[in-house]
Design a protein around this motif. Structure first.
Motif, PDB file in Angstrom:
ATOM      1  N   CYS A 127       4.737   3.985   6.888  1.00 22.96           N
ATOM      2  CA  CYS A 127       4.535   2.879   7.826  1.00 22.96           C
ATOM      3  C   CYS A 127       5.262   1.631   7.349  1.00 22.96           C
ATOM      4  N   ASN A 174       4.374  -1.587   8.342  1.00 29.98           N
ATOM      5  CA  ASN A 174       3.356  -2.622   8.113  1.00 29.98           C
ATOM      6  C   ASN A 174       3.962  -4.016   8.025  1.00 29.98           C
ATOM      7  N   PRO A 193       4.518   8.226  13.569  1.00 28.46           N
ATOM      8  CA  PRO A 193       4.305   6.871  13.043  1.00 28.46           C
ATOM      9  C   PRO A 193       3.440   6.002  13.958  1.00 28.46           C
ATOM     10  N   CYS A 253       0.157   4.842  11.959  1.00 26.56           N
ATOM     11  CA  CYS A 253       0.357   3.483  11.452  1.00 26.56           C
ATOM     12  C   CYS A 253      -0.397   2.497  12.350  1.00 26.56           C
ATOM     13  N   LYS A 305       1.727  -1.752  17.617  1.00 29.72           N
ATOM     14  CA  LYS A 305       2.319  -0.925  16.575  1.00 29.72           C
ATOM     15  C   LYS A 305       3.589  -1.553  16.019  1.00 29.72           C
ATOM     16  N   GLY A 337       7.322   2.969  11.942  1.00 22.37           N
ATOM     17  CA  GLY A 337       7.597   3.527  10.638  1.00 22.37           C
ATOM     18  C   GLY A 337       8.539   4.695  10.818  1.00 22.37           C
TER      19      GLY A 337
END
Length: 119
Positions: free
Chosen positions: A26, A28, A97, A101, A108, A111
């Motif tokens: 991920c 992030n 992902p 994630c 979202k 990733g």
């Protein structure tokens, strides 16, 4: 931005793909976009690339510019010693992902998913 990558053997079947050790990483970080927005673009990407072959070390990608100026990037890269043909697993692999994630949010950041080439 959303990137998904993977490497598959041309002879892989749906059942063999489902049992492989796919790894999601991920980001992030970066701009978060609505899950449904990314899913809609993901389905469009897959509808245009199914049946496309990707040779060793090659990448197929498309960047979608959304209203408001945000962009979403989808790509698939073959590992240097691998090649694959994009098949009906496209949306499943690219959604990994999204599904794994930012799980506590409807927004979202994406990733990538790596599907190691098995011998």
């Amino acid at each position: 931005m959303f990137v998904a990558t993977g490497a598959l053997k041309e002879e892989d079947s749906v059942s063999s793909l489902e049992s492989r050790a796919e790894v999601v990483t991920c980001y992030n970080a970066g701009t978060a976009l609505a899950d449904q927005t990314i899913n809609n673009v993901l389905l469009d990407f897959c509808s245009h690339v199914i049946g496309t072959g990707v040779g060793p070390g090659a990448t197929i990608s498309n960047r979608y510019i959304l209203s408001g100026g945000d962009s979403v990037l989808f790509s698939a890269t073959a590992l240097p010693s691998c090649s694959f043909i994009i098949d009906e697993n496209c949306s499943r692999l690219l959604q990994e992902p999204l599904n794994q994630c930012n799980v506590n949010s409807n927004n979202k950041q994406g990733g990538f998913e790596t599907d190691p080439l098995l011998s």
